[in-house]
Design a protein around this motif. Structure first.
Motif, PDB file in Angstrom:
ATOM      1  N   ILE A 115       0.840  -1.208   0.000  1.00 23.75           N
ATOM      2  CA  ILE A 115       0.000   0.000   0.000  1.00 23.75           C
ATOM      3  C   ILE A 115       0.870   1.252   0.000  1.00 23.75           C
ATOM      4  N   ALA A 119       0.785   4.132  -2.623  1.00 26.50           N
ATOM      5  CA  ALA A 119       0.518   5.487  -2.132  1.00 26.50           C
ATOM      6  C   ALA A 119       1.539   6.481  -2.690  1.00 26.50           C
ATOM      7  N   CYS A 180      -7.267   3.347  -4.948  1.00 30.08           N
ATOM      8  CA  CYS A 180      -8.577   3.515  -4.296  1.00 30.08           C
ATOM      9  C   CYS A 180      -9.213   2.163  -3.999  1.00 30.08           C
ATOM     10  N   THR A 183      -7.696   0.605  -0.951  1.00 35.81           N
ATOM     11  CA  THR A 183      -8.024   1.288   0.313  1.00 35.81           C
ATOM     12  C   THR A 183      -9.529   1.490   0.486  1.00 35.81           C
ATOM     13  N   LYS A 184     -10.328   0.731  -0.227  1.00 34.09           N
ATOM     14  CA  LYS A 184     -11.781   0.900  -0.146  1.00 34.09           C
ATOM     15  C   LYS A 184     -12.254   0.680   1.289  1.00 34.09           C
ATOM     16  N   GLN A 186     -11.666   2.944   3.597  1.00 38.42           N
ATOM     17  CA  GLN A 186     -10.847   3.804   4.430  1.00 38.42           C
ATOM     18  C   GLN A 186     -11.078   5.268   4.058  1.00 38.42           C
ATOM     19  N   TYR A 189     -10.161   6.647   0.569  1.00 36.81           N
ATOM     20  CA  TYR A 189     -11.096   6.284  -0.508  1.00 36.81           C
ATOM     21  C   TYR A 189     -12.204   7.340  -0.624  1.00 36.81           C
ATOM     22  N   GLU A 245      -3.522  12.832   3.541  1.00 30.13           N
ATOM     23  CA  GLU A 245      -3.886  11.479   3.962  1.00 30.13           C
ATOM     24  C   GLU A 245      -2.926  10.444   3.374  1.00 30.13           C
ATOM     25  N   TYR A 249       0.149   6.909   4.767  1.00 31.64           N
ATOM     26  CA  TYR A 249       0.434   5.564   4.239  1.00 31.64           C
ATOM     27  C   TYR A 249       1.911   5.407   3.869  1.00 31.64           C
TER      28      TYR A 249
END
Length: 253
Positions: A115, A119, A180, A183-184, A186, A189, A245, A249
């Motif tokens: 991730i 990111a 996206c 990270t759905k 979160q 997203y 945000e 990550y």
């Protein structure tokens, strides 16, 4: 040894067990700051638990060996032998627990690394769009403040938006969409979806203005510029929220 002596030994060991359990409960409560147990705490807790349980088995074994109708000549050795047998089983179960904890921690760390890499890629794309949005906003602010002699029509704003920000969005949305999907559910997203919706809404507003009559000759000025500045400021705000945000990550706290 008589039964009374065995009972005294039994009480002595269980007295020690009682205070050991109090210490164990204090240790657990003191390390219950988060719902997630760290590997170090899991190992310490397991060792403490095995130690207390082994002591409990030893105390019980020693008591029953001493209180037997035909007591052995080496009660301590027999009790230790029984305790060692139980300890082997406890140690095996504890080792299995620690191994599973290690695997779960490794799996979680592996997922976080994936991730974090995604990111970084998404951050680069969103930051590129942030620069384009900022450039648009500054250009219009200069017109509003009479710092620029460049004439910018409403139609030109719509065309430039399509050729830069919207085009970058369409090119990058596959990569950004992958992140996206990862990270759905979160916060990132939801922020990304809000940003995408804002881009589409801005596109529609600018397109409607461009399709109106005389949009080629309707140039931005001190009176009309604030409306466009507001559009790009809203985009910039949502883009910056995503960038902030994404940092969570990428950088480990």
């Amino acid at each position: 040894m008589e039964i009374n002596q065995a009972a005294q030994t039994f009480l002595l060991f269980y007295f020690l067990i009682f205070f050991s359990l109090i210490g164990f409960a204090y240790f657990i409560n003191n390390n219950k700051k988060t719902s997630k147990i760290s590997l170090a705490n899991a190992v310490q807790t397991s060792i403490l638990f095995v130690g207390i349980f082994t002591l409990l088995v030893f105390g019980a074994s020693y008591y029953f060996v001493l209180s037997d109708a035909d007591p052995t000549k080496q009660p301590l050795k027999d009790a230790l032998s029984i305790s060692a047998s139980f300890f082997g089983g406890f140690a095996t179960l504890t080792a299995a627990y620690i191994a599973s904890k290690l695997f779960n921690d490794w799996k979680e760390q592996h997922n976080l690394q994936i991730i974090a890499l995604e990111a970084k890629n998404a951050f680069h794309l969103f930051h590129k769009q942030a620069d384009q949005i900022y450039e648009f906003k500054c250009k219009i602010e200069d017109i509003e403040n009479n710092k620029s002699e460049v004439k910018l029509s409403e139609r030109r704003v719509a065309i430039d938006f399509q050729d830069t920000i919207l085009q970058a969005y369409n090119i990058d949305k596959v990569t950004m969409g992958s992140f996206c999907y990862l990270t759905k559910g979160q916060k990132i997203y939801d922020l990304t979806m809000e940003y995408y919706n804002e881009i589409k809404e801005t596109e529609n507003i600018l397109a409607n203005k461009a399709n109106q009559g005389f949009s080629d000759t309707r140039f931005l000025n001190k009176q009309s510029a604030p409306e466009f500045i507001k559009l790009f400021s809203s985009l910039e705000e949502k883009n910056n929220a995503i960038l902030d945000e994404l940092k969570t990550y990428i950088f480990v706290k």
